[in-house]
Design a protein around this motif. Structure first.
Motif, PDB file in Angstrom:
ATOM      1  N   UNK A   1      10.263 -43.279   5.508  1.00 15.96           N
ATOM      2  CA  UNK A   1      10.000 -41.903   5.103  1.00 15.96           C
ATOM      3  C   UNK A   1      10.094 -41.714   3.606  1.00 15.96           C
ATOM      4  N   UNK A   2       9.406 -42.597   2.849  1.00 18.07           N
ATOM      5  CA  UNK A   2       9.588 -42.623   1.390  1.00 18.07           C
ATOM      6  C   UNK A   2       8.353 -42.207   0.603  1.00 18.07           C
ATOM      7  N   UNK A   3       7.303 -41.731   1.253  1.00 18.19           N
ATOM      8  CA  UNK A   3       6.036 -41.544   0.550  1.00 18.19           C
ATOM      9  C   UNK A   3       5.972 -40.291  -0.320  1.00 18.19           C
ATOM     10  N   UNK A   4       6.719 -39.257   0.016  1.00 16.39           N
ATOM     11  CA  UNK A   4       6.602 -37.985  -0.696  1.00 16.39           C
ATOM     12  C   UNK A   4       7.271 -38.045  -2.068  1.00 16.39           C
ATOM     13  N   UNK A   5       6.583 -37.586  -3.075  1.00 14.57           N
ATOM     14  CA  UNK A   5       7.106 -37.584  -4.439  1.00 14.57           C
ATOM     15  C   UNK A   5       8.352 -36.701  -4.523  1.00 14.57           C
ATOM     16  N   UNK A   6       9.426 -37.243  -5.104  1.00 13.68           N
ATOM     17  CA  UNK A   6      10.641 -36.470  -5.284  1.00 13.68           C
ATOM     18  C   UNK A   6      11.421 -36.222  -4.013  1.00 13.68           C
ATOM     19  N   UNK A   7      11.050 -36.914  -2.935  1.00 17.11           N
ATOM     20  CA  UNK A   7      11.747 -36.727  -1.664  1.00 17.11           C
ATOM     21  C   UNK A   7      13.045 -37.514  -1.638  1.00 17.11           C
ATOM     22  N   UNK A   8      13.849 -37.271  -0.617  1.00 20.37           N
ATOM     23  CA  UNK A   8      15.076 -38.048  -0.449  1.00 20.37           C
ATOM     24  C   UNK A   8      14.741 -39.514  -0.247  1.00 20.37           C
ATOM     25  N   UNK A   9      13.721 -39.805   0.560  1.00 20.52           N
ATOM     26  CA  UNK A   9      13.333 -41.192   0.779  1.00 20.52           C
ATOM     27  C   UNK A   9      12.913 -41.898  -0.495  1.00 20.52           C
TER      28      UNK A   9
ATOM     29  N   UNK B   1       2.023 -32.867  -5.845  1.00 17.85           N
ATOM     30  CA  UNK B   1       1.699 -34.289  -5.780  1.00 17.85           C
ATOM     31  C   UNK B   1       0.256 -34.540  -6.212  1.00 17.85           C
ATOM     32  N   UNK B   2      -0.640 -33.684  -5.739  1.00 21.15           N
ATOM     33  CA  UNK B   2      -2.046 -33.830  -6.107  1.00 21.15           C
ATOM     34  C   UNK B   2      -2.235 -33.667  -7.606  1.00 21.15           C
ATOM     35  N   UNK B   3      -1.565 -32.670  -8.168  1.00 22.45           N
ATOM     36  CA  UNK B   3      -1.680 -32.407  -9.608  1.00 22.45           C
ATOM     37  C   UNK B   3      -1.116 -33.558 -10.440  1.00 22.45           C
ATOM     38  N   UNK B   4      -0.095 -34.232  -9.903  1.00 17.73           N
ATOM     39  CA  UNK B   4       0.536 -35.338 -10.632  1.00 17.73           C
ATOM     40  C   UNK B   4      -0.187 -36.661 -10.413  1.00 17.73           C
ATOM     41  N   UNK B   5      -1.181 -36.677  -9.515  1.00 13.41           N
ATOM     42  CA  UNK B   5      -1.866 -37.920  -9.216  1.00 13.41           C
ATOM     43  C   UNK B   5      -0.989 -38.900  -8.453  1.00 13.41           C
ATOM     44  N   UNK B   6      -0.064 -38.363  -7.663  1.00 14.52           N
ATOM     45  CA  UNK B   6       0.882 -39.192  -6.929  1.00 14.52           C
ATOM     46  C   UNK B   6       0.152 -40.020  -5.866  1.00 14.52           C
TER      47      UNK B   6
ATOM     48  N   UNK C   1      16.527 -29.533  -3.306  1.00 14.06           N
ATOM     49  CA  UNK C   1      15.252 -29.157  -3.929  1.00 14.06           C
ATOM     50  C   UNK C   1      14.275 -30.323  -3.847  1.00 14.06           C
ATOM     51  N   UNK C   2      13.308 -30.224  -2.932  1.00 14.72           N
ATOM     52  CA  UNK C   2      12.222 -31.194  -2.842  1.00 14.72           C
ATOM     53  C   UNK C   2      10.914 -30.408  -2.811  1.00 14.72           C
ATOM     54  N   UNK C   3       9.807 -31.119  -2.638  1.00 13.04           N
ATOM     55  CA  UNK C   3       8.495 -30.465  -2.621  1.00 13.04           C
ATOM     56  C   UNK C   3       7.957 -30.282  -1.207  1.00 13.04           C
ATOM     57  N   UNK C   4       8.816 -30.414  -0.211  1.00 12.95           N
ATOM     58  CA  UNK C   4       8.335 -30.327   1.173  1.00 12.95           C
ATOM     59  C   UNK C   4       7.661 -28.975   1.427  1.00 12.95           C
ATOM     60  N   UNK C   5       6.772 -28.970   2.393  1.00 13.17           N
ATOM     61  CA  UNK C   5       6.049 -27.750   2.741  1.00 13.17           C
ATOM     62  C   UNK C   5       6.734 -27.086   3.935  1.00 13.17           C
ATOM     63  N   UNK C   6       7.243 -25.887   3.725  1.00 14.37           N
ATOM     64  CA  UNK C   6       7.890 -25.102   4.767  1.00 14.37           C
ATOM     65  C   UNK C   6       6.941 -23.961   5.130  1.00 14.37           C
ATOM     66  N   UNK C   7       6.539 -23.833   6.407  1.00 11.42           N
ATOM     67  CA  UNK C   7       5.558 -22.799   6.770  1.00 11.42           C
ATOM     68  C   UNK C   7       6.018 -21.388   6.453  1.00 11.42           C
ATOM     69  N   UNK C   8       7.311 -21.124   6.575  1.00 12.17           N
ATOM     70  CA  UNK C   8       7.790 -19.772   6.276  1.00 12.17           C
ATOM     71  C   UNK C   8       7.724 -19.481   4.779  1.00 12.17           C
ATOM     72  N   UNK C   9       8.040 -20.475   3.950  1.00  9.47           N
ATOM     73  CA  UNK C   9       7.934 -20.285   2.508  1.00  9.47           C
ATOM     74  C   UNK C   9       6.475 -20.083   2.107  1.00  9.47           C
ATOM     75  N   UNK C  10       5.579 -20.848   2.708  1.00  6.51           N
ATOM     76  CA  UNK C  10       4.156 -20.719   2.385  1.00  6.51           C
ATOM     77  C   UNK C  10       3.640 -19.329   2.752  1.00  6.51           C
TER      78      UNK C  10
END
Length: 289
Positions: free
Chosen positions: A11-19, A49-54, A205-214
Motif C-alpha cells: 500500500x505504498x503507491x500514494x504520494x505522501x501516504x503512510x505507506x 499527485x497529478x499536478x506533481x507528476x507523481x 495529514x495525507x492526500x487521500x480522497x474522502x467522499x464526505x470532504x469532497x
C-alpha cells in the motif's frame, strides 16, 4: 537491520501516504524494500499527485534507490491470494524478508448511520482491511518460518478501531477486527520469534480522497485541498500536541517496531495520535442540520 534484509511495504503507491513514508524510512534504516499496491483507478488519484507528476510505485522506487538501497515494485491486490504469494516470492528473490508492513485499507465509506450500512461496502471493507491483512501476514510469516528467522509484521490500523467514529460502521468494525487479528497472530507466531504489532494513527495529514470532504468542498465552492486545510486546522485545536500528525510520524513508530530495538514488543496496539482520544468533530449525515 542487516544490508541483506528486505522489508515489504504493502500500500505504498500514494504520494505522501503512510505507506510511502514507511518505505522510505525502511530504506534509510538500511533495508532493501519491496513496495506493492494495486493499479489505482483515476478516481483514487488526488489532483495533487497529478499536478506533481507523481508516478506511484515507480516514484517510491526512485526515492529508495537515491538512498543507496535496492527497491522493487510489485502490483498486488491483497484480496487475491495468488498475487500475495507472488509478492512474497518476488521479495524472497531480493533477500531475507525481515519485515512486512501492511498499510492497505478499503476506500473510506461516506458517513452514514449503521442502520443504512450497505452490505457491499461492508463486505468490501472487511475483504481488504481484514482478510487481505491476514493473507499478507500468513504468506510473510510462512516465509520467515521456512528460513528459521525471526521477523516483524506491522499492520497500520486506526484509533477508530479502539474508539468509535460516528457514521463509519464498516471502517471502525474492520479496524477493531484487525487489532484483534494482530494480537491473536502475535500469540501464534511468538514461538517462531515473529512479532506482530499494529500502529493505530488518529488524524494524519495525507492526500487521500474522502467522499464526505469532497462533497463538502463542492458545496462550499472550494478545492478539496482547501477544504482539507480548513478541516485539519479545526481538528488541530482538539489535539493536545496542537497539530495533526504526518505520515512520517507514523513511519517513525513503524521503524521502531521493525528494528531490533523493539525485540521484546509484540501484540501491541500503538496509538499515534498526539494525545487525542476520540471523539473529534461529529460528522453530519445528509439531511441533518
Amino acid at each position: 537491520m542487516r544490508s541483506d534484509q528486505v522489508v515489504i511495504v504493502v500500500g505504498a503507491a500514494a504520494m505522501g501516504s503512510i505507506g510511502h513514508a514507511v518505505a522510505v524510512r525502511a530504506a534509510r534504516d538500511g533495508a532493501d524494500v519491496v513496495v506493492a499496491d494495486i493499479e489505482r483507478p483515476p478516481a483514487m488519484i488526488p489532483d495533487v499527485e497529478t499536478e506533481a507528476g507523481w508516478t506511484g510505485l515507480a516514484g517510491v522506487v526512485r526515492e529508495i534507490e537515491l538512498l543507496g538501497r535496492r527497491a522493487l515494485a510489485v502490483t498486488c491486490d491483497v484480496t487475491r491470494t495468488d498475487q500475495v504469494r507472488a509478492l512474497v516470492a518476488a521479495a524472497e528473490e531480493q533477500g531475507e524478508i525481515a519485515g512486512m508492513v501492511n498499510t492497505t485499507r478499503a476506500p473510506i465509506e461516506p458517513a452514514r448511520s449503521s442502520l443504512d450500512m450497505d452490505d457491499d461496502v461492508w463486505a468490501t471493507t472487511f475483504d481488504i482491511n481484514v482478510r487481505g491483512a491476514l493473507s499478507c501476514a500468513k504468506a510473510v510469516a510462512r516465509s520467515m518460518m521456512a528460513r528459521g528467522r525471526p521477523g516483524s509484521i506491522v499492520h497500520i490500523s486506526s484509533l477508530a478501531g479502539i474508539h468509535p467514529l460516528r457514521g463509519r460502521t464498516a471502517y471502525c468494525a474492520s479496524k477493531a477486527a484487525l487489532n484483534m487479528l494482530t494480537q491473536v497472530m502475535a500469540l501464534d507466531l511468538a514461538p517462531a520469534g515473529i512479532r506482530v504489532n499494529a500502529v493505530c494513527p488518529a488524524i494524519i495529514a495525507t492526500h487521500r480522497i474522502d467522499p464526505d470532504e469532497a462533497a463538502k468542498a463542492e458545496r462550499a465552492g472550494v478545492s478539496l485541498a482547501e477544504q482539507r486545510r480548513m478541516l485539519l486546522a479545526e481538528q488541530s485545536a482538539a489535539i493536545p500536541l496542537g497539530r495533526v500528525g504526518s505520515a512520517e510520524d507514523v513511519a517513525d513508530v513503524v521503524g521502531f517496531l521493525l528494528s531490533p530495538a523493539s525485540s521484546y514488543v509484540t501484540g501491541q496496539l500503538v496509538t499515534v495520535s498526539g494525545g487525542l482520544g476520540y471523539p473529534v468533530p461529529i460528522p453530519v449525515y445528509p439531511g441533518e442540520h
